[in-house]
Design an enzyme around this catalytic site. Structure first.
Site, PDB file in Angstrom:
ATOM      1  N   CYS A 140       0.746  -1.283   0.029  1.00 24.32           N
ATOM      2  CA  CYS A 140       0.159   0.054   0.039  1.00 24.32           C
ATOM      3  C   CYS A 140       1.040   1.253  -0.042  1.00 24.32           C
ATOM      4  O   CYS A 140       0.677   2.160  -1.086  1.00 24.32           O
ATOM      5  CB  CYS A 140      -0.936  -0.021   1.195  1.00 24.32           C
ATOM      6  SG  CYS A 140      -2.243  -1.044   0.990  1.00 24.32           S
TER       7      CYS A 140
HETATM    8  N1  NAD Z   1      -3.561  -5.849   2.023  1.00 22.69           N
HETATM    9  C1  NAD Z   1      -3.851  -4.780   2.415  1.00 22.69           C
HETATM   10  O1  NAD Z   1      -3.039  -4.300   3.029  1.00 22.69           O
HETATM   11  C2  NAD Z   1      -4.811  -3.656   1.767  1.00 22.69           C
HETATM   12  C3  NAD Z   1      -4.815  -2.333   2.770  1.00 22.69           C
HETATM   13  C4  NAD Z   1      -5.676  -1.390   2.412  1.00 22.69           C
HETATM   14  C5  NAD Z   1      -6.349  -1.479   1.019  1.00 22.69           C
HETATM   15  N2  NAD Z   1      -6.188  -2.588   0.398  1.00 22.69           N
HETATM   16  C6  NAD Z   1      -6.829  -2.525  -1.099  1.00 22.69           C
HETATM   17  O2  NAD Z   1      -7.956  -3.642  -1.149  1.00 22.69           O
HETATM   18  C7  NAD Z   1      -7.903  -4.183  -2.189  1.00 22.69           C
HETATM   19  C8  NAD Z   1      -7.765  -5.753  -2.194  1.00 22.69           C
HETATM   20  O3  NAD Z   1      -6.524  -5.870  -1.648  1.00 22.69           O
HETATM   21  P1  NAD Z   1      -6.166  -7.355  -1.116  1.00 22.69           P
HETATM   22  O4  NAD Z   1      -4.794  -7.097  -0.584  1.00 22.69           O
HETATM   23  O5  NAD Z   1      -7.176  -7.934  -0.240  1.00 22.69           O
HETATM   24  O6  NAD Z   1      -5.979  -8.105  -2.550  1.00 22.69           O
HETATM   25  P2  NAD Z   1      -5.660  -9.763  -2.794  1.00 22.69           P
HETATM   26  O7  NAD Z   1      -5.099  -9.832  -3.856  1.00 22.69           O
HETATM   27  O8  NAD Z   1      -5.142 -10.251  -1.458  1.00 22.69           O
HETATM   28  O9  NAD Z   1      -7.034 -10.271  -2.917  1.00 22.69           O
HETATM   29  C9  NAD Z   1      -7.985  -9.682  -3.900  1.00 22.69           C
HETATM   30  C10 NAD Z   1      -9.108 -11.207  -4.144  1.00 22.69           C
HETATM   31  O10 NAD Z   1      -9.998 -10.538  -5.259  1.00 22.69           O
HETATM   32  C11 NAD Z   1     -10.170 -11.772  -6.229  1.00 22.69           C
HETATM   33  N3  NAD Z   1     -10.586 -11.214  -7.490  1.00 22.69           N
HETATM   34  C12 NAD Z   1      -9.935 -10.640  -8.379  1.00 22.69           C
HETATM   35  N4  NAD Z   1     -10.839 -10.204  -9.299  1.00 22.69           N
HETATM   36  C13 NAD Z   1     -12.167 -10.788  -8.946  1.00 22.69           C
HETATM   37  C14 NAD Z   1     -13.322 -10.555  -9.618  1.00 22.69           C
HETATM   38  N5  NAD Z   1     -13.581 -10.221 -10.840  1.00 22.69           N
HETATM   39  N6  NAD Z   1     -14.601 -11.179  -8.913  1.00 22.69           N
HETATM   40  C15 NAD Z   1     -14.286 -11.663  -7.476  1.00 22.69           C
HETATM   41  N7  NAD Z   1     -12.904 -11.965  -6.940  1.00 22.69           N
HETATM   42  C16 NAD Z   1     -12.219 -11.176  -7.591  1.00 22.69           C
HETATM   43  C17 NAD Z   1      -8.803 -12.517  -6.024  1.00 22.69           C
HETATM   44  O11 NAD Z   1      -9.229 -13.834  -6.650  1.00 22.69           O
HETATM   45  C18 NAD Z   1      -8.448 -12.223  -4.758  1.00 22.69           C
HETATM   46  O12 NAD Z   1      -8.854 -13.553  -3.958  1.00 22.69           O
HETATM   47  C19 NAD Z   1      -6.873  -3.410  -3.133  1.00 22.69           C
HETATM   48  O13 NAD Z   1      -7.498  -2.421  -3.862  1.00 22.69           O
HETATM   49  C20 NAD Z   1      -6.061  -2.947  -2.016  1.00 22.69           C
HETATM   50  O14 NAD Z   1      -5.329  -1.693  -2.594  1.00 22.69           O
HETATM   51  C21 NAD Z   1      -5.328  -3.707   0.683  1.00 22.69           C
END
Ligand code: NAD
Length: 445
Positions: free
Chosen positions: A273
């Site tokens: 992030c």
């Molecule tokens: N991980 C962090 O620390 C964090 C913190 C704040 C914000 N975010 C934001 O949250 C969002 C997700 O991050 P994350 O770390 O959980 O990602 P991640 O990659 O761990 O998980 C994303 C999930 O979405 C699924 N996915 C992708 N396309 C899809 C679709 N069309 N339909 C259904 N499922 C789908 C993937 O299979 C995966 O399981 C991002 O925008 C990220 O910037 C993450």
């Protein structure tokens, strides 16, 4: 328990699985959706699909209120509100890609068009570049579903401020819940949900969607600026006899205008992030004709922080070529296997460029590092193992396990220890140990 709107959560990854489990643990009926069959199956077996402290505990507490599917239409049918928590990877221009959000919303809006529903709320939780929700996502929902904003559906931008390794605790105890809404009733609905879910009484920051989008990336950009400021101070302290970064930051942090958090002085920030949110802030500002010089300088300072460490290490390796350096800590912080943009990864790349050999260890991130470096480096099975092979060892994360390092670990005379987070008491090491703490004077070394 068990009342309130039914929720669906699209994307069951590092943040989505935790959000879905927390909502369900707090009494909401939750349907998770993911394109990854393994994640869907794990949730339906009652198992955590990703590794995160307390996630399994939350799944256990959900007592049948959490299930998952790969069918978007089913999720739309059984829920009133859908949270989208899919990846938004950075593009080369610094902006976030909205490709996965558009994919998911196309399916969900298609289902909304078909189903006989009066109203549905879509909540964008993924990080987006400011303007994305109103310029791209809402028009997409309207055109695919044939339904109208604020009559047939509402939209919220509601990002989370969580850190990997403490996602559940952060989610349940936020300082502030950021809620952007397409109309005030959307904000109130979300406020109602979080007042049930949060275990503290956080400030509910309700505002327009665009204000919430700007707030999200400004917050992370500001925090990274604080980190780079503290790192600059640490670099100054290294050159000033008697100066101690920890004394200085503790005093600075006691001033309520500053606060002690993320003001430590050490290595560069990394992870999924901070670096990209800061770069996105600069890209978004530029798009609007403003040069965000603080954000750009923060990024620059962050990159050079590891170069300075490489230079410091080069001054202590016995031979210019082929010496072995132990790197203890590979993830971007303790208690996570994530190595994305970690200081250690950048450090190792820098050491390899100088033709040094590297032996690396991390309590839980060694496998991720192996997938990245393959056989370009060696891997140790313990911290002790690293000291057996290397005469210079660098502690790159403030990992609890490293605090146990003492004279009994030392296998070579002399050995240099570079302690980037000042975990050890240098005075305890005897002759032959060259203990260097980042942020302290070390006799000009
Ligand atoms: N991980 C962090 O620390 C964090 C913190 C704040 C914000 N975010 C934001 O949250 C969002 C997700 O991050 P994350 O770390 O959980 O990602 P991640 O990659 O761990 O998980 C994303 C999930 O979405 C699924 N996915 C992708 N396309 C899809 C679709 N069309 N339909 C259904 N499922 C789908 C993937 O299979 C995966 O399981 C991002 O925008 C990220 O910037 C993450």
């Amino acid at each position: 328990m068990g009342s309130g709107p039914a929720l669906s959560v699209v994307g069951l990854g590092k943040l989505g699985a935790c959000s879905a489990a927390c909502f369900a643990a707090k009494g909401f009926q939750v349907t998770g959706v993911d394109i990854n069959r393994d994640f869907v199956d794990a949730i339906n077996r009652g198992e955590a699909p990703v590794r995160e402290p307390r996630l399994q505990e939350m799944i256990n507490l959900s007592q049948g209120r959490l299930r998952a599917t790969r069918d978007y239409e089913e999720a739309m049918r059984v829920s009133d509100i859908t949270f989208l928590i899919v990846p938004t990877p950075s593009r080369t221009d610094g902006h976030f890609s909205d490709k996965y959000l558009k994919d998911a919303l196309t399916h969900l809006a298609g289902a909304l068009g078909k189903l006989d529903k009066e109203y549905h709320i879509f909540v964008i939780t993924s990080t987006v570049s400011p303007g994305t929700t109103e310029k791209t996502l809402i028009p997409l929902i309207e055109s695919v579903s044939g339904r109208k904003l604020n009559r047939d559906f509402g939209v919220s931008y509601n990002p989370e401020f969580i850190a990997l390794g403490s996602v559940i605790t952060d989610f349940l105890n936020p300082d502030m819940v950021l809620i952007g809404g397409s109309d005030p009733s959307v904000c109130e609905t979300l406020e109602g949900i979080y007042s049930v879910v949060c275990e503290n009484r956080p400030r509910m920051a309700k505002m327009s969607i665009i204000s919430a989008e700007v707030t999200k990336i400004s917050l992370n950009s500001f925090v990274t600026m604080k980190i780079s400021f503290a790192n600059t101070l640490a670099n100054i302290c290294r050159r000033m006899p008697g100066a101690d970064i920890d004394h200085i930051t503790a005093a600075l942090g006691a001033d309520k205008r500053i606060s002690p958090h993320y003001l430590k002085g050490g290595l560069s920030f990394g992870g999924p992030c901070f670096p990209r949110d800061n770069r996105a802030f600069a890209a978004f500002a530029r798009e609007h004709g403003v040069e965000a010089r603080l954000a750009m300088a923060t990024d620059e300072i962050n990159r050079t922080q590891t170069d300075l460490l490489v230079d410091m290490i080069m001054g202590h390796v016995p031979e210019a070529d082929g010496s072995v350096v132990g790197v203890l800590g590979l993830a971007y912080k303790p208690n996570t296997p994530v190595i994305e943009e970690s200081a250690a990864i950048r450090l190792i790349e820098g050491l390899l460029e100088k033709n040094l050999e590297v032996i690396a260890y991390d309590p839980i991130a060694t496998d991720t590092a192996r997938a990245h470096f393959g056989d370009r480096i060696l891997y140790a099975s313990s911290a002790r193992d690293c000291f057996q092979s290397a005469t210079v060892c660098v502690l790159t994360t403030p990992c609890e396990e490293f605090k146990a390092i003492d004279g009994s670990y030392i296998a070579h005379n002399p050995t240099t220890i570079v302690d980037c987070w000042r975990l050890l008491d240098g005075a305890k090491f005897g002759e032959g140990i060259n203990y260097l703490a980042l942020g302290r004077y070390n006799n000009g070394k």
